[in-house]
Structure formats: C-alpha cells, structure tokens
Design a protein around this motif. Sequence first.
Motif, PDB file in Angstrom:
ATOM      1  N   MET A   1     -17.363  34.472  13.553  1.00 48.06           N
ATOM      2  CA  MET A   1     -17.346  33.641  12.368  1.00 48.06           C
ATOM      3  C   MET A   1     -16.166  32.668  12.451  1.00 48.06           C
ATOM      4  O   MET A   1     -15.053  33.062  12.755  1.00 48.06           O
ATOM      5  CB  MET A   1     -17.226  34.553  11.137  1.00 48.06           C
ATOM      6  CG  MET A   1     -17.019  33.814   9.865  1.00 48.06           C
ATOM      7  SD  MET A   1     -16.784  34.845   8.382  1.00 48.06           S
ATOM      8  CE  MET A   1     -17.683  36.320   8.698  1.00 48.06           C
ATOM      9  N   VAL A   2     -16.428  31.406  12.196  1.00 45.98           N
ATOM     10  CA  VAL A   2     -15.374  30.397  12.174  1.00 45.98           C
ATOM     11  C   VAL A   2     -14.657  30.473  10.833  1.00 45.98           C
ATOM     12  O   VAL A   2     -15.308  30.477   9.783  1.00 45.98           O
ATOM     13  CB  VAL A   2     -15.946  28.982  12.395  1.00 45.98           C
ATOM     14  CG1 VAL A   2     -14.874  27.921  12.235  1.00 45.98           C
ATOM     15  CG2 VAL A   2     -16.605  28.882  13.765  1.00 45.98           C
ATOM     16  N   TRP A  79     -14.679  30.318   5.058  1.00 47.80           N
ATOM     17  CA  TRP A  79     -15.706  30.529   6.079  1.00 47.80           C
ATOM     18  C   TRP A  79     -17.078  30.424   5.423  1.00 47.80           C
ATOM     19  O   TRP A  79     -17.197  30.363   4.204  1.00 47.80           O
ATOM     20  CB  TRP A  79     -15.539  31.908   6.736  1.00 47.80           C
ATOM     21  CG  TRP A  79     -15.708  33.045   5.781  1.00 47.80           C
ATOM     22  CD1 TRP A  79     -16.866  33.716   5.496  1.00 47.80           C
ATOM     23  CD2 TRP A  79     -14.695  33.609   4.938  1.00 47.80           C
ATOM     24  NE1 TRP A  79     -16.625  34.675   4.530  1.00 47.80           N
ATOM     25  CE2 TRP A  79     -15.298  34.635   4.180  1.00 47.80           C
ATOM     26  CE3 TRP A  79     -13.323  33.371   4.759  1.00 47.80           C
ATOM     27  CZ2 TRP A  79     -14.594  35.402   3.257  1.00 47.80           C
ATOM     28  CZ3 TRP A  79     -12.638  34.135   3.846  1.00 47.80           C
ATOM     29  CH2 TRP A  79     -13.264  35.132   3.110  1.00 47.80           C
ATOM     30  N   LYS A 135     -24.105  28.460  14.109  1.00 46.91           N
ATOM     31  CA  LYS A 135     -23.123  28.884  15.125  1.00 46.91           C
ATOM     32  C   LYS A 135     -21.851  29.411  14.465  1.00 46.91           C
ATOM     33  O   LYS A 135     -21.288  30.411  14.902  1.00 46.91           O
ATOM     34  CB  LYS A 135     -22.808  27.707  16.045  1.00 46.91           C
ATOM     35  CG  LYS A 135     -21.934  28.073  17.213  1.00 46.91           C
ATOM     36  CD  LYS A 135     -21.753  26.881  18.137  1.00 46.91           C
ATOM     37  CE  LYS A 135     -20.811  27.252  19.263  1.00 46.91           C
ATOM     38  NZ  LYS A 135     -20.532  26.110  20.136  1.00 46.91           N
ATOM     39  N   ALA A 136     -21.397  28.751  13.397  1.00 53.11           N
ATOM     40  CA  ALA A 136     -20.161  29.165  12.710  1.00 53.11           C
ATOM     41  C   ALA A 136     -20.307  30.549  12.082  1.00 53.11           C
ATOM     42  O   ALA A 136     -19.344  31.311  12.034  1.00 53.11           O
ATOM     43  CB  ALA A 136     -19.786  28.141  11.641  1.00 53.11           C
ATOM     44  N   GLU A 138     -22.313  32.935  13.274  1.00 56.18           N
ATOM     45  CA  GLU A 138     -22.449  33.904  14.374  1.00 56.18           C
ATOM     46  C   GLU A 138     -21.153  34.208  15.081  1.00 56.18           C
ATOM     47  O   GLU A 138     -20.949  35.322  15.535  1.00 56.18           O
ATOM     48  CB  GLU A 138     -23.473  33.378  15.392  1.00 56.18           C
ATOM     49  CG  GLU A 138     -24.888  33.337  14.867  1.00 56.18           C
ATOM     50  CD  GLU A 138     -25.844  32.654  15.826  1.00 56.18           C
ATOM     51  OE1 GLU A 138     -25.406  32.240  16.917  1.00 56.18           O
ATOM     52  OE2 GLU A 138     -27.012  32.546  15.483  1.00 56.18           O
ATOM     53  N   GLU A 139     -20.280  33.212  15.236  1.00 56.84           N
ATOM     54  CA  GLU A 139     -19.049  33.404  16.027  1.00 56.84           C
ATOM     55  C   GLU A 139     -18.123  34.393  15.395  1.00 56.84           C
ATOM     56  O   GLU A 139     -18.027  34.565  14.227  1.00 56.84           O
ATOM     57  CB  GLU A 139     -18.340  32.071  16.232  1.00 56.84           C
ATOM     58  CG  GLU A 139     -19.054  31.183  17.197  1.00 56.84           C
ATOM     59  CD  GLU A 139     -18.288  29.907  17.497  1.00 56.84           C
ATOM     60  OE1 GLU A 139     -17.168  29.703  17.024  1.00 56.84           O
ATOM     61  OE2 GLU A 139     -18.855  29.077  18.204  1.00 56.84           O
TER      62      GLU A 139
END
Length: 139
Positions: A1-2, A79, A135-136, A138-139
């Motif tokens: 997660m970013v 986030w 993507k943010a 998932e990370e």
Amino acid sequence: MVINEADIKVRYQETDQMGVVYHANYLVWFEIGRTQLIEQLGFNYASIEDEGVVSPVLDIQAKYKQAVRYGQTAKIKTWIEHYDGFRVTYGYEVYTQEGTLAVTGESIHVCVKKANFRPISIKKHFPEWHEAYLKAVEE
C-alpha cells in the motif's frame, strides 16, 4: 500500500483557546494529505477539473484520540483504503510531534460531471488513475 506522509506545522489560527487544534482543521489536513497522495501517484487534481469533473466527499469521519497543539509539527499519513473503479475511500492517521496517534479518519469520494453532478466511472474516464489506484492499494 502506498502511504503519503505530510508534515503540518500547527499555526495559531488552527487552535482553540486551549492551544489545541480545532477539530474541523483535521478535515483540511486530510485534504492536504489526499492531494499530496494524488501527486505522489503522478497526477494532479486540477487536471480532472479541467475536464469538467469534480470529486465530492460522500462521507467523512474522524476519531479523536490525542490533542495536537500549537507549535507542534503533526504528521498526516494518507492512503487508499478501498477503491472499486467508482468510489475511493482514503484513510488517514494524524500523529503528534512525539509520534503518538492523535486522529484517525476516512473519507469516501466519487467523481462526477461538474455540469450535472452525475457520477462517472474513474476506470472508464481516467484509466491511468484507475491503474495507479489499483497498484497503490496492492503495494
């Protein structure tokens, strides 16, 4: 997660007579964190406004745990808590200068056409944002 981290120097005008940050100012700080997160992901909110789209708040919540005071530097962590291609839920944590968790919160947003306030799909209208948000998360 970013996770975006933003530092806020508490100004006198943001406090009450006790020198404690007035509760509504945390919502402004959430917006600062949200804007910085969007920029960290490579986008600019003004660019969607240029296309006639705005992103109103559907719901916003804050839970207060510890006071943040005048003169301190608070840290806001932001986030994407949930994203489904249509709605975005942002999560927030505000920490005191000493690193104590002071406030938690979340806000839910959708994108709408400014002309008629009809909701639009982020996935369809802004595919680059859609991919970056997925993507943010998932990370």
